[in-house]
Design a protein around this motif. Structure first.
Motif, short mmCIF file in Angstrom:
data_model
loop_
_atom_site.label_atom_id
_atom_site.label_comp_id
_atom_site.label_asym_id
_atom_site.label_seq_id
_atom_site.Cartn_x
_atom_site.Cartn_y
_atom_site.Cartn_z
N LEU A 116 0.83 -1.21 0.00
CA LEU A 116 0.00 0.00 0.00
C LEU A 116 0.86 1.26 0.00
O LEU A 116 0.54 2.23 -0.69
CB LEU A 116 -0.94 -0.02 1.20
N TRP A 117 1.93 1.26 0.75
CA TRP A 117 2.83 2.42 0.76
C TRP A 117 3.41 2.67 -0.63
O TRP A 117 3.55 3.81 -1.06
CB TRP A 117 3.95 2.22 1.78
N GLN A 118 3.73 1.59 -1.32
CA GLN A 118 4.25 1.73 -2.68
C GLN A 118 3.18 2.34 -3.59
O GLN A 118 3.48 3.19 -4.43
CB GLN A 118 4.69 0.37 -3.21
N ALA A 119 1.94 1.92 -3.41
CA ALA A 119 0.85 2.47 -4.21
C ALA A 119 0.63 3.95 -3.94
O ALA A 119 0.25 4.72 -4.84
CB ALA A 119 -0.44 1.69 -3.95
N LEU A 120 0.88 4.39 -2.70
CA LEU A 120 0.66 5.80 -2.35
C LEU A 120 1.67 6.73 -3.00
O LEU A 120 1.42 7.94 -3.11
CB LEU A 120 0.72 5.96 -0.82
N GLU A 121 2.79 6.19 -3.43
CA GLU A 121 3.84 7.04 -4.03
C GLU A 121 3.37 7.73 -5.30
O GLU A 121 3.91 8.76 -5.69
CB GLU A 121 5.08 6.19 -4.32
N GLN A 122 2.35 7.20 -5.97
CA GLN A 122 1.89 7.80 -7.22
C GLN A 122 1.01 9.03 -7.01
O GLN A 122 0.73 9.77 -7.95
CB GLN A 122 1.11 6.76 -8.03
N TRP A 123 0.56 9.24 -5.76
CA TRP A 123 -0.40 10.31 -5.50
C TRP A 123 0.30 11.54 -4.91
O TRP A 123 0.80 11.50 -3.79
CB TRP A 123 -1.49 9.83 -4.55
N HIS A 124 0.28 12.64 -5.67
CA HIS A 124 0.94 13.87 -5.21
C HIS A 124 0.14 14.55 -4.10
O HIS A 124 0.68 15.40 -3.38
CB HIS A 124 1.14 14.84 -6.38
N ASN A 125 -1.14 14.21 -3.97
CA ASN A 125 -1.97 14.83 -2.93
C ASN A 125 -1.92 14.07 -1.61
O ASN A 125 -2.60 14.43 -0.66
CB ASN A 125 -3.42 14.93 -3.41
N VAL A 126 -1.11 12.98 -1.55
CA VAL A 126 -0.96 12.20 -0.33
C VAL A 126 0.45 12.36 0.21
O VAL A 126 1.43 12.13 -0.52
CB VAL A 126 -1.26 10.71 -0.56
N THR A 127 0.56 12.77 1.46
CA THR A 127 1.87 12.88 2.11
C THR A 127 1.96 11.81 3.19
O THR A 127 1.13 11.77 4.10
CB THR A 127 2.05 14.27 2.76
N LEU A 128 2.95 10.94 3.07
CA LEU A 128 3.19 9.90 4.07
C LEU A 128 4.28 10.41 5.00
O LEU A 128 5.44 10.53 4.62
CB LEU A 128 3.61 8.61 3.38
N ASP A 129 3.90 10.72 6.21
CA ASP A 129 4.78 11.39 7.17
C ASP A 129 5.21 10.38 8.24
O ASP A 129 4.43 10.03 9.13
CB ASP A 129 4.03 12.56 7.81
N CYS A 130 6.46 9.90 8.14
CA CYS A 130 6.94 8.85 9.05
C CYS A 130 8.44 9.01 9.27
O CYS A 130 9.18 9.24 8.29
CB CYS A 130 6.63 7.49 8.46
N PRO A 131 8.93 8.92 10.50
CA PRO A 131 8.16 8.70 11.74
C PRO A 131 7.56 10.00 12.26
O PRO A 131 8.21 11.04 12.24
CB PRO A 131 9.23 8.15 12.70
N ARG A 132 6.34 9.93 12.72
CA ARG A 132 5.65 11.10 13.24
C ARG A 132 4.68 10.65 14.33
O ARG A 132 3.93 9.69 14.17
CB ARG A 132 4.87 11.78 12.13
N THR A 133 4.69 11.34 15.46
CA THR A 133 3.81 11.00 16.58
C THR A 133 2.79 12.12 16.80
O THR A 133 2.97 13.25 16.32
CB THR A 133 4.61 10.78 17.87
N LEU A 134 1.74 11.79 17.53
CA LEU A 134 0.66 12.73 17.80
C LEU A 134 0.61 13.02 19.29
O LEU A 134 0.65 12.10 20.11
CB LEU A 134 -0.67 12.12 17.34
N ASP A 135 0.50 14.30 19.64
CA ASP A 135 0.40 14.68 21.05
C ASP A 135 -1.03 15.00 21.46
O ASP A 135 -1.54 14.47 22.45
CB ASP A 135 1.30 15.90 21.34
N THR A 136 -1.70 15.88 20.70
CA THR A 136 -3.04 16.30 21.10
C THR A 136 -3.97 16.41 19.90
O THR A 136 -3.52 16.58 18.77
CB THR A 136 -3.02 17.66 21.82
N VAL A 137 -5.26 16.30 20.18
CA VAL A 137 -6.32 16.54 19.19
C VAL A 137 -7.31 17.51 19.81
O VAL A 137 -7.89 17.22 20.87
CB VAL A 137 -7.04 15.24 18.79
N GLU A 138 -7.50 18.64 19.18
CA GLU A 138 -8.42 19.66 19.69
C GLU A 138 -9.45 19.96 18.61
O GLU A 138 -9.11 20.53 17.56
CB GLU A 138 -7.66 20.93 20.07
#
Length: 389
Positions: A116-138
Protein backbone atom coordinates in the motif's frame (compact mmCIF):
# COMPACT_ATOMS: atom_id res chain seq x y z
CA UNK A 1 0.25 26.10 10.84
CA UNK A 2 -0.14 23.37 8.23
CA UNK A 3 -3.46 22.26 6.75
CA UNK A 4 -4.99 19.23 5.03
CA UNK A 5 -8.40 17.88 4.13
CA UNK A 6 -7.95 14.51 5.84
CA UNK A 7 -5.41 13.49 8.47
CA UNK A 8 -5.04 9.73 8.83
CA UNK A 9 -3.43 8.71 12.09
CA UNK A 10 -1.78 5.34 11.57
CA UNK A 11 -0.19 4.17 8.32
CA UNK A 12 -0.68 0.47 8.83
CA UNK A 13 -2.90 -1.71 6.68
CA UNK A 14 -6.18 0.09 7.42
CA UNK A 15 -4.79 3.63 7.36
CA UNK A 16 -2.77 3.10 4.19
CA UNK A 17 -5.77 1.53 2.43
CA UNK A 18 -7.92 4.51 3.45
CA UNK A 19 -5.37 6.91 1.95
CA UNK A 20 -5.11 4.90 -1.28
CA UNK A 21 -8.88 4.64 -1.80
CA UNK A 22 -9.53 8.30 -0.95
CA UNK A 23 -6.62 9.69 -2.99
CA UNK A 24 -8.49 9.72 -6.35
CA UNK A 25 -10.99 12.20 -4.86
CA UNK A 26 -8.28 14.86 -5.07
CA UNK A 27 -8.32 15.69 -1.36
CA UNK A 28 -5.11 16.63 0.40
CA UNK A 29 -4.31 13.70 2.67
CA UNK A 30 -1.69 13.47 5.40
CA UNK A 31 -0.83 10.01 6.78
CA UNK A 32 0.96 10.08 10.14
CA UNK A 33 2.79 6.91 11.17
CA UNK A 34 5.15 6.50 14.12
CA UNK A 35 7.17 3.51 12.83
CA UNK A 36 8.83 2.79 9.52
CA UNK A 37 8.13 -0.77 8.34
CA UNK A 38 11.19 -2.90 7.61
CA UNK A 39 11.90 -3.35 3.91
CA UNK A 40 10.94 -6.70 2.43
CA UNK A 41 13.56 -9.31 1.59
CA UNK A 42 12.51 -12.67 0.07
CA UNK A 43 15.37 -14.40 1.87
CA UNK A 44 13.96 -13.47 5.30
CA UNK A 45 11.55 -15.80 7.13
CA UNK A 46 7.87 -14.93 7.32
CA UNK A 47 6.72 -12.45 9.94
CA UNK A 48 4.65 -13.75 12.83
CA UNK A 49 1.73 -11.44 12.07
CA UNK A 50 -0.26 -13.14 9.32
CA UNK A 51 -3.72 -12.20 8.04
CA UNK A 52 -6.23 -14.28 6.12
CA UNK A 53 -7.40 -11.91 3.40
CA UNK A 54 -10.84 -12.47 1.89
CA UNK A 55 -11.78 -12.15 -1.77
CA UNK A 56 -13.46 -8.80 -1.03
CA UNK A 57 -10.28 -7.49 0.63
CA UNK A 58 -8.22 -8.62 -2.37
CA UNK A 59 -10.50 -6.56 -4.62
CA UNK A 60 -9.97 -3.51 -2.40
CA UNK A 61 -6.19 -3.96 -2.57
CA UNK A 62 -6.46 -4.23 -6.34
CA UNK A 63 -8.57 -1.06 -6.43
CA UNK A 64 -5.93 0.67 -4.31
CA UNK A 65 -3.24 -0.30 -6.84
CA UNK A 66 -1.33 -2.35 -4.27
CA UNK A 67 -2.07 -5.94 -5.20
CA UNK A 68 0.62 -6.40 -7.86
CA UNK A 69 3.31 -5.18 -5.46
CA UNK A 70 1.98 -7.46 -2.72
CA UNK A 71 1.98 -10.68 -4.75
CA UNK A 72 5.41 -9.79 -6.13
CA UNK A 73 6.67 -9.89 -2.54
CA UNK A 74 4.91 -12.85 -0.90
CA UNK A 75 1.35 -14.18 -0.87
CA UNK A 76 -0.10 -17.67 -0.57
CA UNK A 77 -3.60 -18.65 -1.78
CA UNK A 78 -5.63 -21.41 -0.15
CA UNK A 79 -8.50 -23.33 -1.69
CA UNK A 80 -10.01 -25.17 1.29
CA UNK A 81 -11.05 -24.51 4.89
CA UNK A 82 -11.95 -27.02 7.60
CA UNK A 83 -13.29 -26.78 11.16
CA UNK A 84 -13.56 -29.83 13.41
CA UNK A 85 -13.41 -31.19 16.96
CA UNK A 86 -14.14 -34.93 16.79
CA UNK A 87 -12.89 -36.98 13.88
CA UNK A 88 -15.67 -37.44 11.33
CA UNK A 89 -17.63 -34.37 12.54
CA UNK A 90 -16.00 -31.65 10.41
CA UNK A 91 -17.28 -28.81 8.28
CA UNK A 92 -15.42 -28.30 5.02
CA UNK A 93 -15.47 -25.36 2.62
CA UNK A 94 -13.84 -25.31 -0.80
CA UNK A 95 -13.29 -22.75 -3.54
CA UNK A 96 -14.73 -25.25 -6.00
CA UNK A 97 -18.09 -25.18 -4.18
CA UNK A 98 -18.23 -21.41 -4.68
CA UNK A 99 -16.98 -21.63 -8.27
CA UNK A 100 -13.93 -19.51 -7.53
CA UNK A 101 -10.19 -20.06 -7.70
CA UNK A 102 -9.30 -19.33 -4.07
CA UNK A 103 -11.05 -18.84 -0.74
CA UNK A 104 -8.48 -16.24 0.22
CA UNK A 105 -4.79 -15.48 0.72
CA UNK A 106 -2.43 -15.72 3.65
CA UNK A 107 -0.42 -12.52 3.79
CA UNK A 108 2.05 -10.97 6.19
CA UNK A 109 0.69 -7.72 7.61
CA UNK A 110 3.93 -5.93 6.79
CA UNK A 111 3.76 -7.05 3.15
CA UNK A 112 0.25 -5.58 2.85
CA UNK A 113 1.45 -2.32 4.40
CA UNK A 114 4.50 -2.10 2.14
CA UNK A 115 2.41 -2.78 -0.95
CA UNK A 116 0.00 0.00 0.00
CA UNK A 117 2.83 2.42 0.76
CA UNK A 118 4.25 1.73 -2.68
CA UNK A 119 0.85 2.47 -4.21
CA UNK A 120 0.66 5.80 -2.35
CA UNK A 121 3.84 7.04 -4.03
CA UNK A 122 1.89 7.80 -7.22
CA UNK A 123 -0.40 10.31 -5.50
CA UNK A 124 0.94 13.87 -5.21
CA UNK A 125 -1.97 14.83 -2.93
CA UNK A 126 -0.96 12.20 -0.33
CA UNK A 127 1.87 12.88 2.11
CA UNK A 128 3.19 9.90 4.07
CA UNK A 129 4.78 11.39 7.17
CA UNK A 130 6.94 8.85 9.05
CA UNK A 131 8.16 8.70 11.74
CA UNK A 132 5.65 11.10 13.24
CA UNK A 133 3.81 11.00 16.58
CA UNK A 134 0.66 12.73 17.80
CA UNK A 135 0.40 14.68 21.05
CA UNK A 136 -3.04 16.30 21.10
CA UNK A 137 -6.32 16.54 19.19
CA UNK A 138 -8.42 19.66 19.69
CA UNK A 139 -11.72 19.79 17.82
CA UNK A 140 -12.87 23.13 16.43
CA UNK A 141 -15.46 24.46 13.93
CA UNK A 142 -13.07 23.81 11.02
CA UNK A 143 -12.42 20.19 12.02
CA UNK A 144 -9.59 19.35 14.38
CA UNK A 145 -6.26 20.89 15.28
CA UNK A 146 -3.54 18.27 15.76
CA UNK A 147 -0.36 18.95 17.68
CA UNK A 148 2.39 16.58 16.56
CA UNK A 149 5.30 15.26 18.58
CA UNK A 150 7.72 17.89 17.27
CA UNK A 151 5.32 20.75 18.01
CA UNK A 152 3.99 21.07 14.46
CA UNK A 153 0.33 22.10 14.33
CA UNK A 154 -1.86 20.55 11.66
CA UNK A 155 -5.43 21.65 10.94
CA UNK A 156 -7.51 18.90 9.33
CA UNK A 157 -11.13 18.95 8.18
CA UNK A 158 -11.48 15.26 9.05
CA UNK A 159 -9.39 12.93 11.22
CA UNK A 160 -9.40 9.17 10.61
CA UNK A 161 -8.19 7.13 13.58
CA UNK A 162 -6.45 4.05 12.17
CA UNK A 163 -4.00 3.65 15.04
CA UNK A 164 -5.05 0.26 16.36
CA UNK A 165 -6.70 -1.26 19.39
CA UNK A 166 -4.95 1.07 21.85
CA UNK A 167 -5.91 4.09 19.72
CA UNK A 168 -4.52 7.33 21.08
CA UNK A 169 -6.87 9.32 18.86
CA UNK A 170 -9.86 7.50 20.35
CA UNK A 171 -8.65 8.37 23.84
CA UNK A 172 -7.91 12.01 22.95
CA UNK A 173 -11.34 12.35 21.36
CA UNK A 174 -12.97 11.07 24.56
CA UNK A 175 -14.61 8.05 22.98
CA UNK A 176 -15.18 5.20 25.43
CA UNK A 177 -15.16 1.48 24.74
CA UNK A 178 -16.95 -1.62 25.93
CA UNK A 179 -14.21 -4.17 26.54
CA UNK A 180 -13.26 -7.40 28.26
CA UNK A 181 -10.48 -9.96 28.16
CA UNK A 182 -11.09 -13.54 27.08
CA UNK A 183 -9.89 -16.33 29.36
CA UNK A 184 -7.36 -17.44 26.75
CA UNK A 185 -4.21 -16.16 25.10
CA UNK A 186 -2.98 -16.87 21.60
CA UNK A 187 0.43 -18.10 20.48
CA UNK A 188 1.69 -17.79 16.90
CA UNK A 189 4.36 -20.30 15.88
CA UNK A 190 6.28 -20.12 12.59
CA UNK A 191 7.20 -23.61 11.39
CA UNK A 192 8.45 -25.56 8.41
CA UNK A 193 7.94 -29.22 7.60
CA UNK A 194 7.82 -31.56 4.63
CA UNK A 195 4.27 -32.81 5.35
CA UNK A 196 2.60 -29.43 5.90
CA UNK A 197 -0.63 -29.13 3.92
CA UNK A 198 -0.45 -26.10 1.67
CA UNK A 199 -3.87 -25.61 0.05
CA UNK A 200 -5.99 -25.75 3.22
CA UNK A 201 -6.33 -23.78 6.42
CA UNK A 202 -7.80 -25.86 9.22
CA UNK A 203 -8.86 -25.40 12.82
CA UNK A 204 -9.37 -28.15 15.37
CA UNK A 205 -11.17 -27.40 18.62
CA UNK A 206 -9.68 -28.87 21.79
CA UNK A 207 -10.68 -28.79 25.45
CA UNK A 208 -8.18 -26.00 26.26
CA UNK A 209 -8.64 -24.03 23.02
CA UNK A 210 -8.39 -24.33 19.24
CA UNK A 211 -5.31 -25.28 17.22
CA UNK A 212 -5.02 -23.95 13.69
CA UNK A 213 -2.82 -24.17 10.61
CA UNK A 214 -2.28 -21.19 8.29
CA UNK A 215 -0.38 -22.35 5.17
CA UNK A 216 2.33 -20.06 3.85
CA UNK A 217 3.64 -22.14 0.95
CA UNK A 218 6.87 -23.95 0.18
CA UNK A 219 6.74 -26.14 3.28
CA UNK A 220 6.12 -23.27 5.70
CA UNK A 221 3.15 -22.40 7.87
CA UNK A 222 1.98 -20.43 10.86
CA UNK A 223 0.44 -22.41 13.71
CA UNK A 224 -2.08 -20.81 16.05
CA UNK A 225 -2.41 -22.18 19.57
CA UNK A 226 -5.10 -20.91 21.95
CA UNK A 227 -4.82 -21.82 25.61
CA UNK A 228 -4.90 -20.43 29.13
CA UNK A 229 -2.59 -17.55 30.02
CA UNK A 230 -0.45 -19.78 32.26
CA UNK A 231 -0.08 -22.46 29.59
CA UNK A 232 0.80 -20.00 26.82
CA UNK A 233 3.39 -18.30 29.02
CA UNK A 234 4.84 -21.72 29.79
CA UNK A 235 5.10 -22.48 26.06
CA UNK A 236 6.60 -19.06 25.34
CA UNK A 237 9.43 -19.73 27.82
CA UNK A 238 10.52 -22.87 25.95
CA UNK A 239 13.26 -22.98 23.36
CA UNK A 240 12.25 -23.80 19.78
CA UNK A 241 13.18 -27.49 20.05
CA UNK A 242 11.11 -28.03 23.20
CA UNK A 243 8.19 -26.12 21.68
CA UNK A 244 8.33 -28.34 18.58
CA UNK A 245 7.94 -31.37 20.84
CA UNK A 246 4.89 -29.80 22.48
CA UNK A 247 3.42 -29.07 19.05
CA UNK A 248 3.92 -32.70 18.04
CA UNK A 249 2.18 -33.86 21.22
CA UNK A 250 -0.83 -31.50 21.05
CA UNK A 251 -1.54 -30.78 17.37
CA UNK A 252 -3.32 -33.32 15.15
CA UNK A 253 -1.06 -36.03 13.63
CA UNK A 254 -1.91 -34.70 10.16
CA UNK A 255 0.48 -31.83 10.85
CA UNK A 256 3.53 -34.08 10.63
CA UNK A 257 6.96 -33.25 12.10
CA UNK A 258 7.86 -29.56 12.10
CA UNK A 259 10.78 -27.32 12.94
CA UNK A 260 9.98 -24.16 14.90
CA UNK A 261 11.89 -21.03 13.94
CA UNK A 262 9.90 -18.22 15.58
CA UNK A 263 7.10 -17.66 18.10
CA UNK A 264 5.13 -14.91 19.82
CA UNK A 265 2.00 -14.55 21.93
CA UNK A 266 -0.64 -12.00 22.84
CA UNK A 267 -3.78 -11.74 25.02
CA UNK A 268 -7.25 -11.99 23.50
CA UNK A 269 -9.39 -8.93 24.08
CA UNK A 270 -12.76 -7.77 22.80
CA UNK A 271 -13.33 -4.05 22.35
CA UNK A 272 -16.04 -2.02 20.71
CA UNK A 273 -16.07 1.77 20.70
CA UNK A 274 -19.21 3.31 22.10
CA UNK A 275 -19.36 5.45 18.97
CA UNK A 276 -17.40 5.46 15.71
CA UNK A 277 -17.79 9.19 15.11
CA UNK A 278 -17.32 12.17 17.40
CA UNK A 279 -17.24 15.56 15.72
CA UNK A 280 -14.59 15.40 13.00
CA UNK A 281 -12.97 12.19 14.33
CA UNK A 282 -13.85 8.83 12.75
CA UNK A 283 -12.63 5.46 14.06
CA UNK A 284 -11.73 2.70 11.60
CA UNK A 285 -10.54 -0.88 12.03
CA UNK A 286 -9.13 -1.95 15.38
CA UNK A 287 -9.51 1.58 16.74
CA UNK A 288 -13.27 0.99 16.53
CA UNK A 289 -13.52 -2.75 17.17
CA UNK A 290 -11.40 -5.78 17.94
CA UNK A 291 -12.66 -9.32 17.55
CA UNK A 292 -11.74 -12.79 18.71
CA UNK A 293 -9.38 -13.97 15.93
CA UNK A 294 -11.03 -17.41 15.66
CA UNK A 295 -12.21 -16.79 12.09
CA UNK A 296 -9.44 -14.42 11.04
CA UNK A 297 -11.89 -11.63 10.18
CA UNK A 298 -10.26 -8.68 12.00
CA UNK A 299 -8.40 -7.09 9.08
CA UNK A 300 -11.25 -7.83 6.68
CA UNK A 301 -13.71 -5.97 8.93
CA UNK A 302 -11.34 -2.99 9.04
CA UNK A 303 -11.10 -3.02 5.26
CA UNK A 304 -14.92 -3.04 5.07
CA UNK A 305 -14.96 0.08 7.27
CA UNK A 306 -12.56 1.80 4.90
CA UNK A 307 -14.52 0.76 1.80
CA UNK A 308 -17.79 2.13 3.20
CA UNK A 309 -16.34 5.46 4.33
CA UNK A 310 -14.47 5.89 1.04
CA UNK A 311 -17.63 5.21 -0.95
CA UNK A 312 -19.64 7.78 1.03
CA UNK A 313 -16.93 10.45 0.74
CA UNK A 314 -16.52 9.92 -3.01
CA UNK A 315 -20.29 10.17 -3.49
CA UNK A 316 -20.44 13.39 -1.48
CA UNK A 317 -17.64 15.01 -3.49
CA UNK A 318 -19.22 13.97 -6.80
CA UNK A 319 -22.47 15.63 -5.70
CA UNK A 320 -20.70 18.76 -4.49
CA UNK A 321 -21.66 18.04 -0.88
CA UNK A 322 -19.64 18.44 2.32
CA UNK A 323 -17.73 15.19 2.90
CA UNK A 324 -17.32 16.07 6.59
CA UNK A 325 -21.06 16.52 7.22
CA UNK A 326 -22.26 14.85 10.40
CA UNK A 327 -25.11 13.19 8.50
CA UNK A 328 -22.63 11.45 6.20
CA UNK A 329 -20.40 10.31 9.04
CA UNK A 330 -23.37 9.00 11.02
CA UNK A 331 -24.49 7.11 7.92
CA UNK A 332 -21.10 5.41 7.89
CA UNK A 333 -21.51 4.36 11.53
CA UNK A 334 -25.06 3.13 11.02
CA UNK A 335 -23.97 0.95 8.10
CA UNK A 336 -20.86 -0.54 9.66
CA UNK A 337 -21.74 -0.94 13.33
CA UNK A 338 -24.35 -3.72 12.90
CA UNK A 339 -22.04 -5.81 10.71
CA UNK A 340 -19.16 -5.48 13.16
CA UNK A 341 -21.41 -6.32 16.10
CA UNK A 342 -22.79 -9.34 14.25
CA UNK A 343 -19.31 -10.72 13.61
CA UNK A 344 -18.17 -9.99 17.18
CA UNK A 345 -21.27 -11.70 18.57
CA UNK A 346 -20.90 -14.71 16.30
CA UNK A 347 -17.29 -15.22 17.37
CA UNK A 348 -18.26 -14.88 21.04
CA UNK A 349 -20.99 -17.52 20.65
CA UNK A 350 -18.51 -19.80 18.90
CA UNK A 351 -15.91 -19.18 21.61
CA UNK A 352 -18.33 -19.90 24.45
CA UNK A 353 -19.80 -22.97 22.77
CA UNK A 354 -16.41 -24.58 22.23
CA UNK A 355 -15.00 -23.58 25.63
CA UNK A 356 -17.55 -25.67 27.55
CA UNK A 357 -16.71 -29.29 28.36
CA UNK A 358 -20.18 -30.48 29.35
CA UNK A 359 -20.67 -33.79 27.45
CA UNK A 360 -24.14 -32.89 26.09
CA UNK A 361 -22.82 -29.60 24.72
CA UNK A 362 -19.79 -31.31 23.16
CA UNK A 363 -22.13 -33.70 21.40
CA UNK A 364 -24.41 -30.91 20.24
CA UNK A 365 -21.62 -28.77 18.81
CA UNK A 366 -20.10 -31.69 16.92
CA UNK A 367 -23.50 -32.62 15.56
CA UNK A 368 -23.78 -28.97 14.58
CA UNK A 369 -20.52 -29.12 12.64
CA UNK A 370 -21.72 -32.28 10.94
CA UNK A 371 -25.06 -30.68 10.10
CA UNK A 372 -23.31 -27.58 8.74
CA UNK A 373 -21.32 -29.82 6.40
CA UNK A 374 -24.58 -30.93 4.77
CA UNK A 375 -26.53 -27.68 4.97
CA UNK A 376 -26.22 -26.94 1.26
CA UNK A 377 -27.25 -23.37 0.38
CA UNK A 378 -26.87 -22.15 3.98
CA UNK A 379 -23.28 -23.37 4.13
CA UNK A 380 -22.55 -21.67 0.82
CA UNK A 381 -24.14 -18.42 2.01
CA UNK A 382 -22.07 -18.38 5.21
CA UNK A 383 -18.86 -18.77 3.22
CA UNK A 384 -19.86 -16.10 0.73
CA UNK A 385 -20.52 -13.71 3.63
CA UNK A 386 -17.12 -14.44 5.17
CA UNK A 387 -15.46 -13.85 1.80
CA UNK A 388 -17.39 -10.64 1.19
CA UNK A 389 -18.94 -12.00 -2.00
Amino acid sequence: MQECDIAIIGGGMVGALAAALLAPAGLTIRVLESRQPTAFSPSEPHDLRISSISAASVRLLQQAGAWDAIITMRAWPYQRLEASEWQGFATHFSAEELDCEHLGYMLENRVIQLGLWQALEQWHNVTLDCPRTLDTVEQNPEGALLTLGDGTRLQARLVLACDGAESRVRQLAGIGVTAWDYAQQCMLISVEGEQLEQNITWQQFCSSGPRALLPLGHGKASLVWYDSKARIEQLAAMNNEALAREVAAHFPPRLGPVTVFDKGHFPLRRRHANQYVKGSVVLLGDAAHTINPLAGQGVNLGFKDVAMLSELIHQAIERGEDFTASELLKRFECRRRPDNLLMQGAMDVFYQAFSNELPPLRLLRNLGLKAAEHSGPLKKRVMQYAMGL
